[in-house]
Structure formats: C-alpha cells, structure tokens
Design a protein around this motif. Sequence first.
Motif, short mmCIF file in Angstrom:
data_model
loop_
_atom_site.label_atom_id
_atom_site.label_comp_id
_atom_site.label_asym_id
_atom_site.label_seq_id
_atom_site.Cartn_x
_atom_site.Cartn_y
_atom_site.Cartn_z
N THR A 18 3.71 4.17 -12.05
CA THR A 18 4.11 3.56 -10.78
C THR A 18 2.99 3.67 -9.74
OG1 THR A 18 5.22 5.61 -10.04
CG2 THR A 18 6.57 3.95 -11.17
N SER A 22 2.05 -0.08 -8.70
CA SER A 22 2.99 -0.40 -7.62
C SER A 22 2.57 -1.64 -6.84
CB SER A 22 3.12 0.80 -6.66
OG SER A 22 1.88 1.09 -6.05
N ASP A 23 1.27 -1.92 -6.75
CA ASP A 23 0.78 -3.09 -6.02
C ASP A 23 1.08 -4.41 -6.73
OD1 ASP A 23 -0.19 -1.56 -3.96
OD2 ASP A 23 -2.22 -1.43 -4.77
N ASN A 27 5.45 -8.16 -7.82
CA ASN A 27 4.81 -8.81 -6.67
C ASN A 27 4.68 -10.31 -6.98
OD1 ASN A 27 3.14 -9.80 -4.64
ND2 ASN A 27 1.84 -7.98 -4.62
N LEU A 81 8.04 5.79 -7.89
CA LEU A 81 8.54 4.75 -6.99
C LEU A 81 7.83 3.44 -7.38
CD1 LEU A 81 10.38 4.22 -4.51
CD2 LEU A 81 8.35 4.54 -3.09
N VAL A 83 7.92 0.39 -6.46
CA VAL A 83 7.57 -0.61 -5.45
C VAL A 83 6.96 0.09 -4.24
CG1 VAL A 83 9.31 -2.28 -6.15
CG2 VAL A 83 9.92 -0.51 -4.49
N GLY A 84 6.24 -0.69 -3.42
CA GLY A 84 5.64 -0.12 -2.22
C GLY A 84 4.18 0.21 -2.43
N PRO A 85 3.48 0.48 -1.36
CA PRO A 85 2.02 0.67 -1.44
C PRO A 85 1.58 2.02 -1.98
CG PRO A 85 2.77 0.98 0.81
CD PRO A 85 3.98 0.55 0.03
N LEU A 146 -0.39 -5.07 4.44
CA LEU A 146 -0.03 -3.74 4.91
C LEU A 146 -1.29 -2.92 5.14
CD1 LEU A 146 2.92 -2.83 2.48
CD2 LEU A 146 3.11 -3.62 4.84
N THR A 232 9.54 4.78 10.54
CA THR A 232 9.48 5.77 9.47
C THR A 232 10.09 7.09 9.91
OG1 THR A 232 7.48 4.78 8.55
CG2 THR A 232 7.91 7.07 7.97
N ILE A 282 2.52 3.36 7.85
CA ILE A 282 2.31 2.05 7.25
C ILE A 282 2.46 1.00 8.34
CG2 ILE A 282 3.02 0.40 5.50
CD1 ILE A 282 1.93 2.95 4.31
#
Length: 308
Positions: A18, A22-23, A27, A81, A83-85, A146, A232, A282
């Motif tokens: 991940t 993740s990127d 996507n 995780l 997904v996400g940066p 992002l 956040t 972020i």
Amino acid sequence: MESKKTIHILLFILTFFTLTYSDIFLNPQIPQTLENYKLMFFENWPYSASLLFILLAHEMGHYLPARYYGVKATWPYFIPLPVGPIGTMGAVIQIKQQIPDKKVLFDIGIGGPAASLILSVIAWLVGISLSKVIEIPPDFDRSGFLFFGDSLFTYFTTQWILGPIDLSTMDIQAHPLAKAGWVGLLITAVNLLPFGQLDGGHVIYSMFGENYRKWIHRLFVFFMIFALVHFTWLLWGFIIYYVVKIEHPFIRDSVSGIGKFRFYFGASMLVTFLIIFVPKPIILGSEFEESSLLMDIFRLITQSVGLD
C-alpha cells in the motif's frame, strides 16, 4: 501462536504494497496496467522500505523497553491504507498487562518517538538534499494536486539545503527518502500529542503525575484551535476525545520517581514536537488561494477594531 505471527508478517507485507502503490491504486487518472505498476514499484520502493524501517524502529522503541521490564507486548501490527498519498496509518503494538509504575511507562512511551524521530530526520535531510526544485508555470492549475505542508523543521531545513525558495512560484520534486522522512516526522508528531495513551500522553503523565489532570483539558482546548487551521486536527480531536481519551489511566508512582534525566529528556521531546508539528499536513491545490478559518476570524477581528 504461529497464526498470530502470520498476521503480523502479512500486515507488514500488505503495508509495503500500500505504501508503494497508494498513488496508483484505483486512481482513475492513471491506467491500471502492469507496466505502470512496475514503474511505480521502482519509483516508490525506497519510500516504502525506508518508511517501514522507521515504523518498525518506532514500535521496537516501545517493544524492547517493555520486554526489558518484563511487560508483555505483541509484535507490531502494521496498518495498511490502500488509498491516499501516504499509504499507511502507521503501526501499533499492544501492551498485554498492567504497566507497573510511571518510570516504566516513561521508558516504554518515549522509546518509540525517540527512535522514529532520529531516523526520520536522517531520511528527511538525505532525501531533501537529493530532491529537485522546479519552477511552477504562471498559468499552472494546482487544484487537482495534493501538497505536503511544512513544519518549522522541514521549512527551514529545505530553505537551508535547497533555498532560497519562493514556494508561491516554485515547488520541490521530493526524493522518496524525503517523503519517507516527512511521513515519519508527521507520525512522530501525532504520537507526541500529549493526551491519553498516545506516546506524548505517556510521557507528560509520567513527568507531571496526577497534578496534570488539573490542566490537561485546557491544553486540549488549546490544541483544538488547530482545527480552525486544518480539518485534520478536528478529526484527531474527535479521536482523542472519544477513543484515546484526554486523560491517562492511573499508573502508580515509581518509588524513586522518574529522575532528572528522564524529565529533561521528556521535556526536550515535547519541545521537539513543536518544531516538527505540521499545522496543515495535506494541502489541496485549491487551498493555496484560500485562507484558513483561523485567518478569516483573525481578519474579521482586526477589521472590527480598526487595525486593518
């Protein structure tokens, strides 16, 4: 017992993937082809490997003192995780029995952030020295991107190593090691928040004892000001209030106290937290042209009293 070890190893491997993908995973802007996944692997594996090492060192910083004092603890659970940066929610170990006193609590609590802080700083400094400064075209649309925010530490070290940089017209093409260092510093800062059973909560409770219950709620209210800077911290405020809790559960005092060395070491780590804390972790590209709610309130106050 073997099945439990398998879970730890499986989560470790899943977190590596991940972090690496993740990127690209799900996507819609990047074709989901085998070739793209190969390219992403060779581009991102330094980030994945170095951040996993930082996370492992953090958890070993808790695990080894726990075992030294005879406190039962699990191996680290890595949290993937997809997904996400960032690609992970970090890692945790589970303490399986009551911690005997505040000195033991201090040593177990501070070992993790101390280890990840050192490694994250090294990764960041090496990574940012390998990064490139690029110029942003005047008509470039940032809204679909992002960006990682800055702490005092990352901002001044970036200006020192690569600067001077005008971030309104320039951007940094970060080396994977720099990204791993940035994420490691963010995770260290979050863990050093001085509430409940976060690492910072262990440390500050060990340092100030039961008297800290008189002012820890006021410190939490002060912390929630950052929710006006970035959403956040509103989420983290919710997690702290309802899950982690503001106050630490009772642990008895050590017969000899924690000693001056531990107290000053703890104080230095709490000061370090202020240096590595990222007010806006972020940043959406569209946010560059927008002010935060805190700035809007400040502007309204200054206009009201005739200072603007």
